[in-house]
Design a protein around this motif. Structure first.
Motif, short mmCIF file in Angstrom:
data_model
loop_
_atom_site.label_atom_id
_atom_site.label_comp_id
_atom_site.label_asym_id
_atom_site.label_seq_id
_atom_site.Cartn_x
_atom_site.Cartn_y
_atom_site.Cartn_z
N UNK A 263 10.56 -76.99 46.40
CA UNK A 263 11.67 -76.03 46.49
C UNK A 263 11.67 -75.29 47.82
N UNK A 264 10.54 -75.21 48.51
CA UNK A 264 10.48 -74.52 49.80
C UNK A 264 10.61 -73.02 49.69
N UNK A 265 10.15 -72.43 48.60
CA UNK A 265 10.26 -70.99 48.41
C UNK A 265 8.99 -70.29 48.90
N UNK A 266 9.08 -69.01 49.29
CA UNK A 266 7.88 -68.27 49.69
C UNK A 266 6.87 -68.19 48.54
N UNK A 267 5.60 -68.10 48.90
CA UNK A 267 4.56 -68.07 47.88
C UNK A 267 4.65 -66.84 46.98
N UNK A 268 5.06 -65.72 47.55
CA UNK A 268 5.10 -64.49 46.76
C UNK A 268 6.38 -64.36 45.95
N UNK A 269 7.28 -65.35 46.02
CA UNK A 269 8.53 -65.23 45.28
C UNK A 269 8.33 -65.57 43.80
N UNK A 270 7.51 -66.55 43.53
CA UNK A 270 7.28 -66.98 42.15
C UNK A 270 5.87 -66.61 41.70
N UNK A 271 4.89 -66.97 42.50
CA UNK A 271 3.51 -66.70 42.10
C UNK A 271 3.09 -65.27 42.39
N UNK A 272 2.35 -64.69 41.50
CA UNK A 272 1.82 -63.33 41.69
C UNK A 272 0.65 -63.13 40.73
N UNK A 273 -0.16 -62.16 41.02
CA UNK A 273 -1.30 -61.81 40.18
C UNK A 273 -1.00 -60.50 39.45
N UNK A 274 -1.00 -60.52 38.13
CA UNK A 274 -0.75 -59.26 37.41
C UNK A 274 -1.91 -58.29 37.60
N UNK A 275 -1.66 -57.00 37.46
CA UNK A 275 -2.75 -56.03 37.62
C UNK A 275 -3.82 -56.21 36.55
N UNK A 276 -5.05 -55.88 36.92
CA UNK A 276 -6.16 -55.99 35.97
C UNK A 276 -5.96 -55.03 34.81
N UNK A 277 -6.45 -55.46 33.65
CA UNK A 277 -6.32 -54.61 32.47
C UNK A 277 -7.05 -53.29 32.63
N UNK A 278 -8.20 -53.32 33.33
CA UNK A 278 -8.97 -52.09 33.49
C UNK A 278 -8.32 -51.11 34.46
N UNK A 279 -7.41 -51.61 35.31
CA UNK A 279 -6.78 -50.76 36.32
C UNK A 279 -5.30 -50.51 36.03
N UNK A 280 -4.87 -50.81 34.81
CA UNK A 280 -3.45 -50.68 34.52
C UNK A 280 -3.01 -49.22 34.58
N UNK A 281 -3.89 -48.28 34.22
CA UNK A 281 -3.51 -46.86 34.28
C UNK A 281 -3.36 -46.39 35.72
N UNK A 282 -4.09 -47.03 36.65
CA UNK A 282 -3.96 -46.64 38.05
C UNK A 282 -2.69 -47.22 38.67
N UNK A 283 -2.35 -48.45 38.30
CA UNK A 283 -1.16 -49.08 38.86
C UNK A 283 0.11 -48.51 38.24
N UNK A 284 0.07 -48.26 36.94
CA UNK A 284 1.25 -47.79 36.22
C UNK A 284 0.84 -46.58 35.38
N UNK A 285 1.13 -45.41 35.86
CA UNK A 285 0.76 -44.19 35.14
C UNK A 285 1.54 -44.11 33.84
N UNK A 286 0.86 -43.97 32.72
CA UNK A 286 1.58 -43.96 31.43
C UNK A 286 2.59 -42.84 31.31
N UNK A 287 2.24 -41.65 31.85
CA UNK A 287 3.16 -40.53 31.70
C UNK A 287 4.41 -40.68 32.56
#
Length: 727
Positions: A263-287
């Motif tokens: 397809x010739x698409x950029x690597x970051x357009x489809x593929x990505x690494x989700x945030x670690x479960x242990x750091x989810x509160x740091x990446x996405x503040x629940x409040x």
């Protein structure tokens, strides 16, 4: 910054032709242009179609909104009679091609059940009236096909008397036959005069269809009405893909799905690494995340990816909270000012998410576009209601959010402390508490800690604990054998792994079976069926083998039957069929090679017969001698055989002393012989046989000593039991 999905440009794209071919395959896979498609080749079936023969098309459609009953059928009623009865009524019923009431009721039941099931499961309306019939055929075709021109949505209802009534379906619209339009476009037939006509004006539609069919050979239009199940949703998808082809081709997700790595698409357009479960509160503040339902760390990973404009696949078994996560995704995107289209194959999944959104107060922001909510009137009514409704903003106050943040940090710190490995055992508090609960559930008694052991416990390390655990496991493995004693099934087992020993035993058994297959005389003797028979075979073979050690320069073959057969042919003997015969043949071969071989005369038949007779006489003489020895063993000793008087004594008893009289006279030398024969017995205990019983002595009782003297104080007469007197 959220990730932005950039549309791909199709200008100068070398893969554009390939991409169009893939999209065309997708479109074609939606359609069935063959004879099985009822929209192109209508044929009556037993329970899925009905043809309405009365009333006519105009009267039927004009009164369809009020509902039509089906004319009842009498057993002897013909179609003409039913038409006459129907014309005699002020409000006639619908007449079909069915001739019995049972067949009519069965067809109506099947149509109602199947159409209702499709609507409930997939939100698709499939019960239609096919009005107007086009008879068409392809070039050089031998048979023509019939296709309905207009589809009118209807439904079957049952009244209080359980009679079926045909009604116009609410919130559904009439449509042109979409499959017919696609098919005729592929055949090169201009069908636009028909599709451009208002579908509500049936006479105009029929007139436009006749104008197209008049110029084609074998084509015609009939005013016919049929009731059946027609699935027309795939054609709508086909038209959508065809009309919006340019927009579809430039979308990056479509290119990725169609072309894959090319397809010739950029690597970051489809593929990505989700945030670690242990750091989810740091990446996405629940409040600060607008969640309307509970969500765990894995579900929050999906919500964070959605807010970052990522494309992904969320999979999970039933009951893992996928619908709940989708509800949170839609709410979070609504909070971010985005519009969401939620699509599902089954209507039940759409209803679940819509009900969850309504439950959290977001029902006014949801518009259903499936089932009966897709008509123009329903969409306009829903839009008017939402636009005139004031949305109330609700949410937590700032101090409540701050308190929630502090509680979250305390809980997170507590969880981190519970799962932190601690010295000196490198165990977490969570592991220790869980182990204590297991010990308590197992009924393990509490062992008091003595003062002298406290220092050792405080100095316990992780390695020492592992050694103690290994030693405890070894003791536990030995406890049961010691407690059960002889009853333990694995008693006497050598090794630590019972399964390994069983495997070795199985291998040994297989080897034994293999060896049994290569045993001697396998063709003439049955295979041993028990251990006892195997042992007997081994004993037989071992008894015939030489006792001295033989140097094994060359091993024996697995089967010696060939060699034994050759040896038997040399001797002119039958082939051996067992171990005994084989060993006898081997002994004969050894005898033939010995230095002192038997004379040739031994193998003459007459000499062999005489040898057998002599051997038989010798055997009988030996048996007689053995019997005589046993008879005289109670009286005589072995010394009597060396006495010089013995031959004369035997001769006298065999000749002159054959009667009982001479036996009573004094026998010269008799007492001396008796005394010397058995020095520990008295002379009176000499045993002999009675006359006529063969050589020997008559049983007498002589009451004297070895010199013939009687004991002191005894009379000279013989005891009456001797049946004689002394002379």
């Amino acid at each position: 910054m959220p990730h932005q999905t950039r549309p791909a440009s199709s200008i100068g794209d070398p893969n554009l032709g390939r991409l169009k071919a893939v999209l065309d395959d997708w479109r074609n896979s939606l359609l069935d242009m063959g004879g099985r498609n009822r929209l192109l080749n209508f044929r009556h079936t037993r329970t899925s179609t009905l043809e309405i023969t009365s009333p006519g098309v105009g009267a039927l459609l004009a009164e369809l909104a009020k509902g039509w009953e089906f004319a009842p059928l009498l057993p002897s009623e013909s179609e003409g009679d039913r038409a006459g009865i129907a014309n005699g009524r002020t409000r006639p019923g619908l007449v079909t091609q069915k001739t019995t009431q049972a067949s009519l009721d069965s067809a109506l039941y099947q149509l109602r059940q199947k159409s209702g099931q499709m609507y409930n499961d997939y939100g698709l309306w499939v019960l239609w009236l096919g009005v107007g019939m086009l008879d068409w055929c392809e070039a050089e075709a031998h048979e023509s096909s019939a296709a309905p021109l207009v589809l009118v949505p209807v439904e079957l209802r049952r009244d209080s008397h359980r009679r079926y009534r045909l009604h116009l379906a609410d919130d559904q619209e009439r449509i042109h036959n979409p499959a017919l339009a696609v098919k005729l476009e592929r055949l090169g037939v201009d069908w636009s005069p028909v599709t451009g006509t208002d579908v509500g004006d049936l006479p105009a539609v029929l007139a436009a269809a006749r104008s197209v069919a008049v110029g084609l050979k074998g084509w015609s239009v009939r005013e016919q009405v049929v009731l059946g199940l027609f699935a027309s949703h795939r054609e709508a998808m086909y038209q959508d893909l065809q009309q919006n082809e340019d927009q579809i081709l430039v979308h990056p997700l479509v290119r990725a799905a169609a072309l894959g790595p090319d397809a010739g698409l950029p690597d970051d357009l489809i593929g990505f690494e989700p945030p670690d479960l242990d750091r989810i509160d740091e990446v996405q503040l629940p409040e600060k995340t607008p969640l309307v339902l509970d969500a765990d760390a894995s579900q929050r990973q999906c919500i964070a990816a959605v807010l970052d404009n990522r494309s992904f696949v969320m999979s999970g078994p039933p009951g893992t909270g996928k619908s709940q996560t989708i509800t949170n995704m839609i709410a979070a995107l609504m909070h971010a000012g985005r519009s969401v289209l939620f699509v599902s194959e089954k209507a039940a999944a759409l209803d679940v998410v819509r009900n969850r959104l309504r439950g959290v107060g977001l029902g006014d922001f949801v518009m259903a576009l499936h089932s009966g909510d897709t008509s123009k009137k329903a969409v306009a009514t829903e839009l008017a209601r939402v636009l005139t409704t004031e949305a109330r903003v609700t949410g937590a106050a700032a101090h409540e959010l701050e308190r929630a943040r502090r509680l979250r940090e305390e809980l997170s710190a507590y969880a981190a402390a519970m799962n932190q490995p601690r010295e000196p055992l490198q165990r977490t508090l969570h592991d220790v508490l869980g182990r204590l609960v297991l010990l308590e559930q197992a009924g393990t008694p509490n062992l008091p800690l003595r003062a002298e052991n406290a220092k050792a416990v405080r100095g316990l390390s992780a390695g020492a604990l592992l050694d103690i655990a290994a030693a405890s496991q070894a003791v536990s493995r030995s406890w049961r054998p010691a407690a059960e004693g002889e009853a333990f099934p694995w008693r006497g087992l050598v090794g630590t792994d019972a399964h390994q020993v069983v495997s070795e035993a199985a291998d040994a058994l297989d080897a034994l079976v293999t060896a049994g297959g290569h045993r001697p005389f396998a063709a003439t003797q049955d295979q041993p069926r028990s251990v006892r028979e195997v042992q007997q075979m081994v004993r037989t073979l071992r008894a015939g083998l030489p006792s001295e050690a033989v140097p094994a320069d060359n091993g024996l073959p697995d089967d010696v039957s060939v060699q034994l057969a050759q040896l038997a042919d040399l001797f002119g003997m039958p082939k051996p069929d067992g171990a005994d015969a084989a060993f006898a043949l081997c002994e004969l071969a050894d005898l033939a090679a010995a230095d002192h071989r038997p004379p040739h005369g031994w193998f003459v038949a007459e000499n062999l017969r005489r040898a057998y007779e002599a051997a038989q006489e010798l055997r009988q003489a030996l048996e007689a001698e053995t019997a005589a020895r046993e008879a005289a063993a109670d009286v005589f000793g072995e010394q009597v055989l060396g006495k010089a008087e013995l031959p004369g004594l035997v001769a006298r008893f065999a000749g002159q002393h054959r009667d009982a009289g001479p036996l009573l006279r004094p026998v010269q030398g008799g007492p001396r012989v008796c005394a010397s024969a058995h020095p520990h017995r008295r002379l009176g205990q000499v045993s002999a046989r009675s006359p006529g019983s063969g050589p020997g002595l008559v049983h007498r009782r002589c009451r004297g000593d070895a010199a013939g003297r009687r004991p002191h104080g005894t009379p000279r007469s013989i005891h009456p039991a001797d049946h004689a007197r002394a002379g």
